[in-house]
Design a protein around this motif. Structure first.
Motif, PDB file in Angstrom:
ATOM      1  N   ARG A  15       0.287   7.476  -7.555  1.00  0.00           N
ATOM      2  CA  ARG A  15      -0.418   7.545  -8.838  1.00  0.00           C
ATOM      3  C   ARG A  15       0.541   7.336 -10.018  1.00  0.00           C
ATOM      4  O   ARG A  15       1.132   6.290 -10.173  1.00  0.00           O
ATOM      5  CB  ARG A  15      -1.189   8.875  -8.943  1.00  0.00           C
ATOM      6  CG  ARG A  15      -2.273   9.026  -7.865  1.00  0.00           C
ATOM      7  CD  ARG A  15      -3.415   8.038  -8.053  1.00  0.00           C
ATOM      8  NE  ARG A  15      -4.317   7.979  -6.934  1.00  0.00           N
ATOM      9  CZ  ARG A  15      -5.316   8.831  -6.696  1.00  0.00           C
ATOM     10  NH1 ARG A  15      -5.526   9.846  -7.522  1.00  0.00           N
ATOM     11  NH2 ARG A  15      -6.106   8.677  -5.653  1.00  0.00           N
ATOM     12  N   GLY A  16       0.754   8.351 -10.847  1.00  0.00           N
ATOM     13  CA  GLY A  16       1.603   8.181 -12.021  1.00  0.00           C
ATOM     14  C   GLY A  16       3.047   7.876 -11.720  1.00  0.00           C
ATOM     15  O   GLY A  16       3.773   7.348 -12.577  1.00  0.00           O
ATOM     16  N   ASP A  17       3.498   8.181 -10.522  1.00  0.00           N
ATOM     17  CA  ASP A  17       4.877   7.901 -10.134  1.00  0.00           C
ATOM     18  C   ASP A  17       5.058   6.507  -9.547  1.00  0.00           C
ATOM     19  O   ASP A  17       6.171   6.136  -9.150  1.00  0.00           O
ATOM     20  CB  ASP A  17       5.351   8.932  -9.096  1.00  0.00           C
ATOM     21  CG  ASP A  17       5.446  10.335  -9.671  1.00  0.00           C
ATOM     22  OD1 ASP A  17       5.706  10.453 -10.889  1.00  0.00           O
ATOM     23  OD2 ASP A  17       5.256  11.303  -8.917  1.00  0.00           O
ATOM     24  N   THR A  18       3.985   5.739  -9.487  1.00  0.00           N
ATOM     25  CA  THR A  18       4.074   4.387  -8.937  1.00  0.00           C
ATOM     26  C   THR A  18       5.072   3.548  -9.722  1.00  0.00           C
ATOM     27  O   THR A  18       5.081   3.556 -10.959  1.00  0.00           O
ATOM     28  CB  THR A  18       2.694   3.702  -8.991  1.00  0.00           C
ATOM     29  OG1 THR A  18       1.776   4.449  -8.194  1.00  0.00           O
ATOM     30  CG2 THR A  18       2.769   2.271  -8.478  1.00  0.00           C
ATOM     31  N   ASP A  19       5.918   2.840  -9.002  1.00  0.00           N
ATOM     32  CA  ASP A  19       6.820   1.868  -9.620  1.00  0.00           C
ATOM     33  C   ASP A  19       5.981   0.633  -9.941  1.00  0.00           C
ATOM     34  O   ASP A  19       5.749  -0.223  -9.084  1.00  0.00           O
ATOM     35  CB  ASP A  19       7.966   1.536  -8.651  1.00  0.00           C
ATOM     36  CG  ASP A  19       8.993   0.593  -9.255  1.00  0.00           C
ATOM     37  OD1 ASP A  19       8.634  -0.203 -10.138  1.00  0.00           O
ATOM     38  OD2 ASP A  19      10.162   0.634  -8.817  1.00  0.00           O
ATOM     39  N   ARG A  20       5.512   0.550 -11.154  1.00  0.00           N
ATOM     40  CA  ARG A  20       4.588  -0.510 -11.523  1.00  0.00           C
ATOM     41  C   ARG A  20       5.221  -1.893 -11.388  1.00  0.00           C
ATOM     42  O   ARG A  20       4.575  -2.834 -10.903  1.00  0.00           O
ATOM     43  CB  ARG A  20       4.084  -0.282 -12.952  1.00  0.00           C
ATOM     44  CG  ARG A  20       3.170   0.948 -13.073  1.00  0.00           C
ATOM     45  CD  ARG A  20       3.271   1.543 -14.469  1.00  0.00           C
ATOM     46  NE  ARG A  20       2.378   2.668 -14.662  1.00  0.00           N
ATOM     47  CZ  ARG A  20       2.587   3.907 -14.178  1.00  0.00           C
ATOM     48  NH1 ARG A  20       3.646   4.154 -13.423  1.00  0.00           N
ATOM     49  NH2 ARG A  20       1.740   4.887 -14.436  1.00  0.00           N
ATOM     50  N   ALA A  21       6.474  -2.016 -11.824  1.00  0.00           N
ATOM     51  CA  ALA A  21       7.134  -3.324 -11.736  1.00  0.00           C
ATOM     52  C   ALA A  21       7.228  -3.790 -10.292  1.00  0.00           C
ATOM     53  O   ALA A  21       7.000  -4.973  -9.988  1.00  0.00           O
ATOM     54  CB  ALA A  21       8.526  -3.250 -12.370  1.00  0.00           C
ATOM     55  N   LEU A  22       7.544  -2.869  -9.395  1.00  0.00           N
ATOM     56  CA  LEU A  22       7.651  -3.217  -7.983  1.00  0.00           C
ATOM     57  C   LEU A  22       6.292  -3.612  -7.425  1.00  0.00           C
ATOM     58  O   LEU A  22       6.160  -4.638  -6.742  1.00  0.00           O
ATOM     59  CB  LEU A  22       8.216  -2.036  -7.198  1.00  0.00           C
ATOM     60  CG  LEU A  22       8.451  -2.278  -5.708  1.00  0.00           C
ATOM     61  CD1 LEU A  22       9.620  -3.220  -5.506  1.00  0.00           C
ATOM     62  CD2 LEU A  22       8.718  -0.944  -4.987  1.00  0.00           C
ATOM     63  N   LEU A  23       5.271  -2.821  -7.715  1.00  0.00           N
ATOM     64  CA  LEU A  23       3.939  -3.122  -7.214  1.00  0.00           C
ATOM     65  C   LEU A  23       3.443  -4.460  -7.756  1.00  0.00           C
ATOM     66  O   LEU A  23       2.934  -5.295  -6.995  1.00  0.00           O
ATOM     67  CB  LEU A  23       2.964  -2.010  -7.591  1.00  0.00           C
ATOM     68  CG  LEU A  23       1.507  -2.261  -7.200  1.00  0.00           C
ATOM     69  CD1 LEU A  23       1.360  -2.429  -5.685  1.00  0.00           C
ATOM     70  CD2 LEU A  23       0.606  -1.144  -7.715  1.00  0.00           C
ATOM     71  N   LEU A  50       0.781  -1.240   0.000  1.00  0.00           N
ATOM     72  CA  LEU A  50       0.000   0.000   0.000  1.00  0.00           C
ATOM     73  C   LEU A  50       0.812   1.290   0.000  1.00  0.00           C
ATOM     74  O   LEU A  50       0.244   2.357  -0.247  1.00  0.00           O
ATOM     75  CB  LEU A  50      -0.926   0.024   1.230  1.00  0.00           C
ATOM     76  CG  LEU A  50      -2.013  -1.049   1.291  1.00  0.00           C
ATOM     77  CD1 LEU A  50      -2.839  -0.877   2.572  1.00  0.00           C
ATOM     78  CD2 LEU A  50      -2.922  -1.002   0.061  1.00  0.00           C
ATOM     79  N   PHE A  51       2.117   1.237   0.284  1.00  0.00           N
ATOM     80  CA  PHE A  51       2.804   2.513   0.519  1.00  0.00           C
ATOM     81  C   PHE A  51       2.839   3.412  -0.709  1.00  0.00           C
ATOM     82  O   PHE A  51       3.003   4.633  -0.591  1.00  0.00           O
ATOM     83  CB  PHE A  51       4.219   2.284   1.082  1.00  0.00           C
ATOM     84  CG  PHE A  51       5.247   1.785   0.107  1.00  0.00           C
ATOM     85  CD1 PHE A  51       5.910   2.661  -0.753  1.00  0.00           C
ATOM     86  CD2 PHE A  51       5.593   0.449   0.072  1.00  0.00           C
ATOM     87  CE1 PHE A  51       6.874   2.213  -1.637  1.00  0.00           C
ATOM     88  CE2 PHE A  51       6.552  -0.026  -0.804  1.00  0.00           C
ATOM     89  CZ  PHE A  51       7.194   0.864  -1.665  1.00  0.00           C
ATOM     90  N   GLN A  52       2.638   2.867  -1.911  1.00  0.00           N
ATOM     91  CA  GLN A  52       2.622   3.710  -3.115  1.00  0.00           C
ATOM     92  C   GLN A  52       1.223   4.218  -3.468  1.00  0.00           C
ATOM     93  O   GLN A  52       1.044   4.807  -4.541  1.00  0.00           O
ATOM     94  CB  GLN A  52       3.172   2.921  -4.305  1.00  0.00           C
ATOM     95  CG  GLN A  52       4.630   2.499  -4.179  1.00  0.00           C
ATOM     96  CD  GLN A  52       5.155   1.918  -5.478  1.00  0.00           C
ATOM     97  OE1 GLN A  52       5.527   2.653  -6.401  1.00  0.00           O
ATOM     98  NE2 GLN A  52       5.154   0.594  -5.572  1.00  0.00           N
ATOM     99  N   ASN A  53       0.257   4.031  -2.608  1.00  0.00           N
ATOM    100  CA  ASN A  53      -1.136   4.293  -2.974  1.00  0.00           C
ATOM    101  C   ASN A  53      -1.443   5.735  -3.359  1.00  0.00           C
ATOM    102  O   ASN A  53      -2.478   5.971  -3.987  1.00  0.00           O
ATOM    103  CB  ASN A  53      -2.082   3.867  -1.845  1.00  0.00           C
ATOM    104  CG  ASN A  53      -2.704   2.507  -2.099  1.00  0.00           C
ATOM    105  OD1 ASN A  53      -2.165   1.704  -2.859  1.00  0.00           O
ATOM    106  ND2 ASN A  53      -3.827   2.231  -1.469  1.00  0.00           N
TER     107      ASN A  53
END
Length: 231
Positions: free
Chosen positions: A167-175, A161-164
């Motif tokens: 938004r656009g800056d979310t590290d998608r690969a990590l999530l 949840l820490f990237q919630n």
């Protein structure tokens, strides 16, 4: 807590706030709040807006918590019985989140893993840990690995949840890697967190979420939550 189960006195900065909480105790509201929160802790019966107003008045009277005592104050609050104390610790850290650094994460982790339930864990994950790690991206990999691979379910949830709010800056690969690791987890709170994290990312990148959900086996709960706003 003392060995006999009697609470130690709160940190000196908190003591006047304790008097305010006692003065505004409401047994009727406490009973309803305890039932809603599955009796994880007793309550004074002070609703969130009123509790925050009391904290604001306390800070106006006593001054802000000293920066070098913030960890001790938060630990003292989270060690008290009533849930309003635990929420107060969270509110204090949210207010100071932009001043915190990765050096503070060990004791913040301690708070996440103490008296753990979704109300405190989610606020700390999103509004404290998320703020710290976004401002200090060099620390993301180490802390994410620690939390997503650990045995504490609430720290697993923190990693999800820490990237919630990124938004656009979310590290998608990590999530997506975090979600894949726990996609078959049997616990409701992990499955719900997976769906919530994907739903938040979908605000900025619906295509990425749709593609991930199409290829990644997920629980019905996680899938439903992820796609709730996408139709």
């Amino acid at each position: 807590m003392s060995p006999r189960g009697v609470q130690d006195p709160p940190h000196r900065w908190l003591r006047p706030l304790g008097a305010l909480f006692e003065a505004h105790r409401c047994p009727e509201d406490a009973a309803a709040m305890e039932a809603y929160m599955k009796h994880i802790a007793p309550f004074f019966g002070i609703k969130a807006p009123h509790r925050r107003a009391l904290l604001k008045a306390h800070i106006a009277d006593q001054g802000a918590p000293p920066a070098d005592e913030l960890a001790a104050i938060a630990r003292s609050a989270i060690a008290r019985r009533e849930r309003e104390w635990h929420h107060t610790a969270v509110d204090l850290l949210i207010g100071e989140a932009k001043r915190l650094t990765p050096d503070d994460l060990p004791w913040i982790e301690e708070l996440i893993a103490t008296r753990s339930w979704w109300d405190t864990v989610d606020a700390l994950a999103v509004h404290v840990v998320g703020v710290v790690l976004k401002r200090h991206p060099h620390a993301v990999a180490v802390w994410n690995e620690r939390w997503i691979t650990g045995q504490d379910m609430w720290l697993n949830r923190t990693a999800l949840l820490f990237q919630n709010r990124w938004r656009g800056d979310t590290d998608r690969a990590l999530l997506f890697a975090n979600i894949a690791r726990h996609a078959a987890h049997p616990d409701f709170f992990i499955r719900k967190a997976i769906g919530w994290a994907l739903r938040e990312l979908a605000v900025a990148d619906p295509g990425a979420v749709r593609a991930f959900v199409a290829r990644q086996p997920l629980s019905p709960l996680s899938r439903r939550e992820a796609l709730r706003k996408l139709g």
